[in-house]
Each structure stands twice: as C-alpha cells, then as structure tokens.
Design a protein around this motif. Structure first.
Motif, short mmCIF file in Angstrom:
data_model
loop_
_atom_site.label_atom_id
_atom_site.label_comp_id
_atom_site.label_asym_id
_atom_site.label_seq_id
_atom_site.Cartn_x
_atom_site.Cartn_y
_atom_site.Cartn_z
N LYS A 32 21.74 38.10 -54.34
CA LYS A 32 22.87 37.39 -53.75
C LYS A 32 22.85 35.93 -54.15
CE LYS A 32 26.28 36.34 -50.95
NZ LYS A 32 27.69 36.61 -51.35
N TRP A 33 21.68 35.34 -54.08
CA TRP A 33 21.55 33.91 -54.41
C TRP A 33 21.86 33.66 -55.89
CZ3 TRP A 33 18.42 30.48 -57.26
CH2 TRP A 33 18.51 29.15 -56.86
N MET A 34 21.35 34.53 -56.76
CA MET A 34 21.58 34.37 -58.19
C MET A 34 23.03 34.65 -58.57
SD MET A 34 18.78 33.41 -59.80
CE MET A 34 18.74 34.06 -61.49
N ALA A 35 23.70 35.51 -57.82
CA ALA A 35 25.08 35.85 -58.11
C ALA A 35 26.05 34.75 -57.70
CB ALA A 35 25.47 37.15 -57.39
N THR A 36 25.63 33.89 -56.79
CA THR A 36 26.55 32.88 -56.26
C THR A 36 26.15 31.45 -56.59
OG1 THR A 36 25.34 32.96 -54.15
CG2 THR A 36 27.30 34.35 -54.35
N HIS A 37 25.06 31.28 -57.35
CA HIS A 37 24.62 29.93 -57.70
C HIS A 37 24.50 29.78 -59.21
CE1 HIS A 37 23.50 30.03 -53.44
NE2 HIS A 37 23.44 28.71 -53.48
N HIS A 38 24.82 28.59 -59.67
CA HIS A 38 24.71 28.26 -61.09
C HIS A 38 23.88 26.99 -61.22
CE1 HIS A 38 27.75 31.28 -62.12
NE2 HIS A 38 28.42 30.85 -61.06
N PHE A 39 22.85 27.03 -62.04
CA PHE A 39 21.95 25.89 -62.19
C PHE A 39 21.26 25.96 -63.53
CE2 PHE A 39 19.94 29.40 -60.00
CZ PHE A 39 18.76 29.58 -60.67
N PHE A 113 27.03 42.03 -56.01
CA PHE A 113 27.52 40.80 -55.39
C PHE A 113 28.43 40.02 -56.33
CE2 PHE A 113 23.48 41.10 -52.75
CZ PHE A 113 24.16 41.48 -51.59
N SER A 114 28.20 40.14 -57.64
CA SER A 114 29.02 39.42 -58.62
C SER A 114 30.45 39.94 -58.68
CB SER A 114 28.38 39.52 -60.02
OG SER A 114 27.12 38.89 -60.04
N THR A 115 30.64 41.19 -58.27
CA THR A 115 31.98 41.78 -58.32
C THR A 115 32.85 41.42 -57.10
OG1 THR A 115 31.20 43.82 -57.26
CG2 THR A 115 31.13 43.73 -59.68
N ILE A 116 32.25 40.78 -56.12
CA ILE A 116 32.99 40.42 -54.91
C ILE A 116 33.85 39.18 -55.17
CG2 ILE A 116 32.80 39.69 -52.50
CD1 ILE A 116 30.13 41.15 -52.37
N ASP A 117 35.10 39.25 -54.79
CA ASP A 117 36.01 38.12 -54.94
C ASP A 117 35.58 37.01 -53.96
OD1 ASP A 117 38.07 36.31 -55.11
OD2 ASP A 117 39.67 37.79 -54.92
N PRO A 118 35.22 35.83 -54.45
CA PRO A 118 34.78 34.74 -53.56
C PRO A 118 35.81 34.36 -52.51
CG PRO A 118 34.32 34.21 -55.86
CD PRO A 118 35.18 35.43 -55.87
N ASP A 119 37.09 34.58 -52.80
CA ASP A 119 38.15 34.22 -51.84
C ASP A 119 38.04 35.04 -50.56
OD1 ASP A 119 39.17 32.38 -53.60
OD2 ASP A 119 40.66 33.75 -54.45
N ILE A 120 37.54 36.28 -50.69
CA ILE A 120 37.39 37.12 -49.50
C ILE A 120 36.35 36.53 -48.56
CG2 ILE A 120 36.71 39.41 -48.67
CD1 ILE A 120 37.74 40.58 -51.28
N GLU A 121 35.21 36.13 -49.13
CA GLU A 121 34.16 35.53 -48.31
C GLU A 121 34.58 34.17 -47.78
OE1 GLU A 121 30.08 37.36 -50.22
OE2 GLU A 121 31.05 35.74 -51.32
N ASN A 122 35.29 33.40 -48.60
CA ASN A 122 35.75 32.08 -48.16
C ASN A 122 36.75 32.19 -47.02
OD1 ASN A 122 34.18 30.68 -50.03
ND2 ASN A 122 35.75 30.76 -51.62
N SER A 139 29.67 40.66 -47.41
CA SER A 139 28.98 40.82 -48.70
C SER A 139 28.28 42.17 -48.82
CB SER A 139 27.96 39.68 -48.89
OG SER A 139 28.58 38.42 -48.79
N ILE A 140 27.49 42.52 -47.83
CA ILE A 140 26.74 43.78 -47.87
C ILE A 140 27.67 45.00 -47.96
CG2 ILE A 140 25.19 45.31 -46.59
CD1 ILE A 140 23.68 43.06 -47.80
N PRO A 141 28.69 45.11 -47.09
CA PRO A 141 29.59 46.27 -47.20
C PRO A 141 30.33 46.34 -48.53
CG PRO A 141 29.82 45.24 -45.05
CD PRO A 141 28.99 44.32 -45.88
N LEU A 142 30.78 45.21 -49.05
CA LEU A 142 31.54 45.21 -50.30
C LEU A 142 30.68 45.58 -51.52
CD1 LEU A 142 33.75 42.02 -49.78
CD2 LEU A 142 34.52 44.39 -49.83
N ALA A 143 29.38 45.30 -51.40
CA ALA A 143 28.47 45.62 -52.51
C ALA A 143 27.64 46.86 -52.21
CB ALA A 143 27.55 44.43 -52.78
N SER A 144 28.03 47.62 -51.20
CA SER A 144 27.20 48.71 -50.69
C SER A 144 26.87 49.78 -51.74
CB SER A 144 27.86 49.36 -49.47
OG SER A 144 29.15 49.87 -49.82
N LYS A 145 27.84 50.13 -52.57
CA LYS A 145 27.59 51.17 -53.58
C LYS A 145 26.47 50.75 -54.53
CE LYS A 145 31.77 53.96 -53.93
NZ LYS A 145 32.80 54.49 -54.87
#
Length: 218
Positions: A32-39, A113-122, A139-145
């Motif tokens: 989750k952290w790697m999918a949502t952070h860039h560094f 987690f990368s396939t989740i649209d950030p707008d949904i979480e926002n 996040s967990i339900p959307l990435a459940s598969k």
C-alpha cells in the motif's frame, strides 16, 4: 499411515500458515505504501523487496545465517532475550518461508492498490473518514481480489520452501523437517513409495491453492 508420515505435512502447513500471515500483513502494508508514494530510490527499494524471487535458496539461507547467526548483532539480541539461538528452530523455518513468500504477496498487494482510483479514497477523506477507515473500508475491499490471490500464492510458496529452510532451520524430524525436506530424505534413503506419497500430497495441496488463486483472478 503413522506419525512419521503426517508429521512433516502438518509441520509444513503450520509453518506455511504462520509465514503466510506474516507475509500477508507485511505485504499489504508495504504494498500500500509503495503504491501510493513516490520518492528517490523507490525502484532500488522495490528491487530489493523482490530479490528473494530470483536469488538461489542457498544464497537466502546463507544471508539468513549471517543476519540471525550467533555472531550477528540480531542473533546476539535474540539469544539474550530468549536464552537460545533462533537457528535450527521452528521459528527459523517460519522466517525462511516468510522471506520467500513475501515478494509474491507484496507484488500482488501493490498491483491491487495501484489499480484503485485515488479520487475514490480522497472522496472518503473529504467526507471525514480517517486514514485507517479509508484503508479498511475502501482500499482493502477494492483490492480484495489481488490480496486474496497474493495470500494464496504466498501460502503455496511457503509450503514448498526447501533450500533456505535446510540451511537455516536444519532438517530435524518433528521440529523443522517440512515435507520438501522429508521428500529429499526419503529419496536419499531409496524409499520411493514414501517419497511419492508426500509428493502427491504436496502437488494436490498446491494444485488446489493455485486453482483457487486463478479462480479469484477470473
């Protein structure tokens, strides 16, 4: 069939289950952290996380011995806390299995987690949801598969771990002798009937687990 037959199978399932739980938790959190952070250095870190997928089992076993051996800082700390080394114990088998299982869980979790649209979480955050609420309810339900598929693959990989376990945990019957090690010993002793029985059981379990993972992807 006696205890000598069931012991490695039950031990393998037990070790794979615990290793799978650890790999699942670590894989989900880090994925989750790697999918949502860039560094800077992200690509390098991800390469390190996936390295156990391609490293020879003997190399992994050697590194585990170096990291957790009695001459290491971590090994000394473990000995000081528990009054015994971790090598050649049940936990050593769990650690070896966790190391090889983690990359599969991490890769699946990150992809999910990368396939989740950030707008949904926002949108959930705008509505006042806290980060842990967004994580567990969105996040967990959307990435459940992807998470379920990764969990199954991780368990299956942990179930079949051999090389690193042999080097780090040893081959102690009833304690660290998992099914892959038992098969090796049976083959070495010329007991083909026993080896085949364990092989068939392992193939059956792995087949069912992989079938489940593919079913989840479809």
């Amino acid at each position: 069939m006696g205890t000598d037959f069931w012991s490695p199978l039950l031990l393998s399932i037990e070790v794979a289950f615990v290793a799978g739980i650890i790999a699942i938790i670590a894989g989900i959190l880090i994925g989750k952290w790697m999918a949502t952070h860039h560094f800077k250095g992200k690509l390098l870190l991800e390469t390190v996380l996936l390295l156990p997928l391609v490293l020879p089992p003997t190399v992994l076993g050697f590194l585990l011995i170096v990291i957790f051996g009695k001459n290491s800082v971590l090994g000394d700390l473990i000995y000081w806390l528990f009054d015994q080394p971790i090598m050649f114990t049940w936990w050593a088998a769990v650690i070896a299995s966790t190391v090889v299982a983690f990359p599969l869980m991490y890769q699946s979790a990150k992809t999910g987690f990368s396939t989740i649209d950030p707008d949904i979480e926002n949108a959930a955050r705008v509505d006042g949801a806290k980060e842990w609420q967004v994580f567990f309810s969105m996040s967990i339900p959307l990435a459940s598969k992807a998470l379920v598929s990764g969990s199954i693959l991780s368990f299956t990989r942990a179930l079949g771990e051999f090389g690193a376990t042999l080097m780090f945990a040893g081959n102690i019957p009833g304690k660290t002798q998992t099914t892959p090690l038992a098969i090796y010993m049976a083959l070495d002793a010329g007991n083909m009937a026993l080896a085949w029985t364990w092989v068939i059981c392992t193939i059956a379990i792995s087949f069912l687990m992989l079938l489940s993972a593919n079913f989840m992807k479809s």
